[in-house]
Design an enzyme around this catalytic site. Structure first.
Site, short mmCIF file in Angstrom:
data_model
loop_
_atom_site.label_atom_id
_atom_site.label_comp_id
_atom_site.label_asym_id
_atom_site.label_seq_id
_atom_site.Cartn_x
_atom_site.Cartn_y
_atom_site.Cartn_z
N CYS A 255 0.83 -1.21 0.00
CA CYS A 255 0.00 0.00 0.00
C CYS A 255 0.86 1.25 0.00
O CYS A 255 1.47 1.59 1.03
CB CYS A 255 -0.93 -0.01 1.22
SG CYS A 255 -1.95 1.48 1.34
N CYS A 258 -0.49 3.99 2.40
CA CYS A 258 -0.24 3.73 3.82
C CYS A 258 1.22 3.99 4.19
O CYS A 258 1.51 4.65 5.19
CB CYS A 258 -0.57 2.28 4.15
SG CYS A 258 -2.26 1.78 3.76
N ASP A 259 2.14 3.46 3.40
CA ASP A 259 3.55 3.43 3.82
C ASP A 259 4.47 4.33 3.03
O ASP A 259 5.65 4.46 3.37
CB ASP A 259 4.06 1.98 3.76
CG ASP A 259 3.35 1.08 4.77
OD1 ASP A 259 2.96 1.61 5.82
OD2 ASP A 259 3.17 -0.11 4.50
#
Length: 433
Positions: A255, A258-259
């Protein structure tokens, strides 16, 4: 107690008299939200025995090195005297989360908690239960509820499915312009919630009997339904090469939203050559200094406009005809990712990177239904043209079923058809009875 750290963490830990958990999270991390939702649902049982500290990673980067945090979510369990017991770096089931917390407690306390959980078992009855809260499941929920059916949606994560992990959606009708995937998912969820659809999200499906339409959630809730719509979607595929498991959530991610913020100004690799890989590479190019796309074919499989956009991006380079052999650990600190070993045209190369994002396709989330439903060789649920499965009163919609194309609009169409067919099934069922 649950405490959001807004200052000096060490100040809180100085006089710690209970075991505790540090939760490293990011505001835009849906997996972080899913895990914390599970924590909150368990908190009444554990609040007297442990403390829980939430640490917003972008606002508290000074703690990342000390606690060796490489991705979100990261949960680390400590005894009251600050001895590290275990660590979670990916999403887990509620049962796995309980096992993680229980490592901090003695056997008598664990037994008391387990008894309280079992004593609180609740029973529900619904006309339609929908498994999965992605576009297919949410569309099915809207149509079911509007048909006058008592409707419940169950998801082991938060609503939105894969859409909420997509940076930009540019081909969904009615949005006028491109829309952030997470916002589109939120709109769908809000519409279903606002008309009275019930939701149980960030939960575990402990048991399911499709033939008898019987589901147990989190070991504590028994749900009976007259019809079931399966819309559990699909999950990112893995490479299954050396050290991949070791670095999941600690250098390897699925992701970018997300990261990606963990790699500002750094060099990352994106593995894959399809639409998702190229879209995520373009998103990451806003954050990192350099991106290397690794594709096992001699060409990209995305659309031509997307390929051209990637090709003109100066931060992005591509290695074609490359196979991943191994994720390499750092010699000095074996818990850190050093790079990737790849095979290119029969020669072996090492590529040093700070992080890796894998986008090589998806697999169906159909493990729960093995031995109950007819599946194809790849695990996709087989349906007829009206989305009926091999069990009467059970329907399947979206990416979990066998079909040629997998797009948001098609998932929404599937959900609509499945809900209408479920309504017809229930109408005939009532007529017969």
């Amino acid at each position: 107690m649950i405490i959001e750290i807004k200052g000096d963490l060490e100040k809180y830990l100085k006089n710690q008299n209970k075991p505790y958990i540090l939760d490293f999270y990011a505001d835009d991390c849906t997996t972080c939200d899913a895990i914390f939702s599970k924590i909150k649902s368990l908190w009444d049982y554990y609040k007297d025995y442990i403390d829980f500290y939430k640490i917003n990673v972008p606002k508290n980067r000074e703690y990342l090195k000390k606690y060796e945090v490489r991705g979100t979510p990261t949960l680390i369990a400590f005894t009251k005297d600050h001895k590290k017991i275990d660590q979670i770096t990916t999403n887990v089931t509620k049962r796995e989360l309980r096992d993680f917390i229980n490592k901090l407690l003695d056997e008598d306390t664990i037994k008391q908690i387990n008894n309280k959980i079992l004593e609180n078992k609740i029973k529900y009855e619904y006309d339609v239960v929908i498994l999965g809260a992605g576009p297919a499941g949410l569309s099915a929920a809207i149509y079911s509820k509007n048909s006058g059916l008592k409707t419940l949606v169950i998801d082991t994560n938060l609503p939105g499915g894969q859409v909420k992990l997509t940076h930009i959606v540019s081909n969904y009708p009615g949005t006028r312009n491109a829309i952030v995937g997470e916002l589109l998912a939120l709109n769908m969820y809000s519409q279903a919630k606002n008309i009275g659809v019930d939701f149980k999200t960030a939960v575990d499906i402990t048991k399911i009997d499709l033939r008898n339409k019987y589901i147990i959630v989190d070991e504590t809730e028994e749900i009976k339904s007259k019809a079931i719509i399966i819309a559990t979607g699909a999950s990112p595929k893995r490479l299954y090469v050396k050290n991949e498991e070791k670095f999941l959530g600690k250098g390897i991610s699925f992701c970018a939203i997300c990261d990606g913020p963990h790699y500002i100004g750094k060099h990352v690799a994106v593995i894959g050559g399809g639409t998702a890989a190229l879209e995520e590479a373009l998103y990451l190019s806003r954050l990192v200094n350099k991106i290397t796309i690794i594709q096992n074919l001699s060409y990209f499989t995305a659309s031509e406009p997307l390929i051209k956009e990637v090709e003109k991006n100066k931060k992005i380079k591509t290695i074609f005809n490359a196979d991943i052999i191994e994720f390499i650990e750092d010699i000095e600190n074996k818990n850190n990712l050093y790079g990737i070993k790849i095979k290119v045209d029969n020669s072996i190369r090492t590529l040093k990177v700070d992080g890796v994002f894998i986008f090589i396709g998806t697999k169906p989330n159909s493990e729960l239904f093995n031995g109950q439903l007819e599946l194809d060789n790849n695990g996709f649920i087989i349906t007829n043209i009206d989305l009926h499965t091999s069990i009467e009163g059970v329907f399947a919609a979206g990416d979990v079923r066998k079909k040629k194309y997998r797009q948001i609009t098609i998932a929404v169409s599937d959900g609509t058809i499945a809900a209408l067919e479920a309504y017809e099934y229930l109408k005939n069922l009532n007529f017969k009875s």
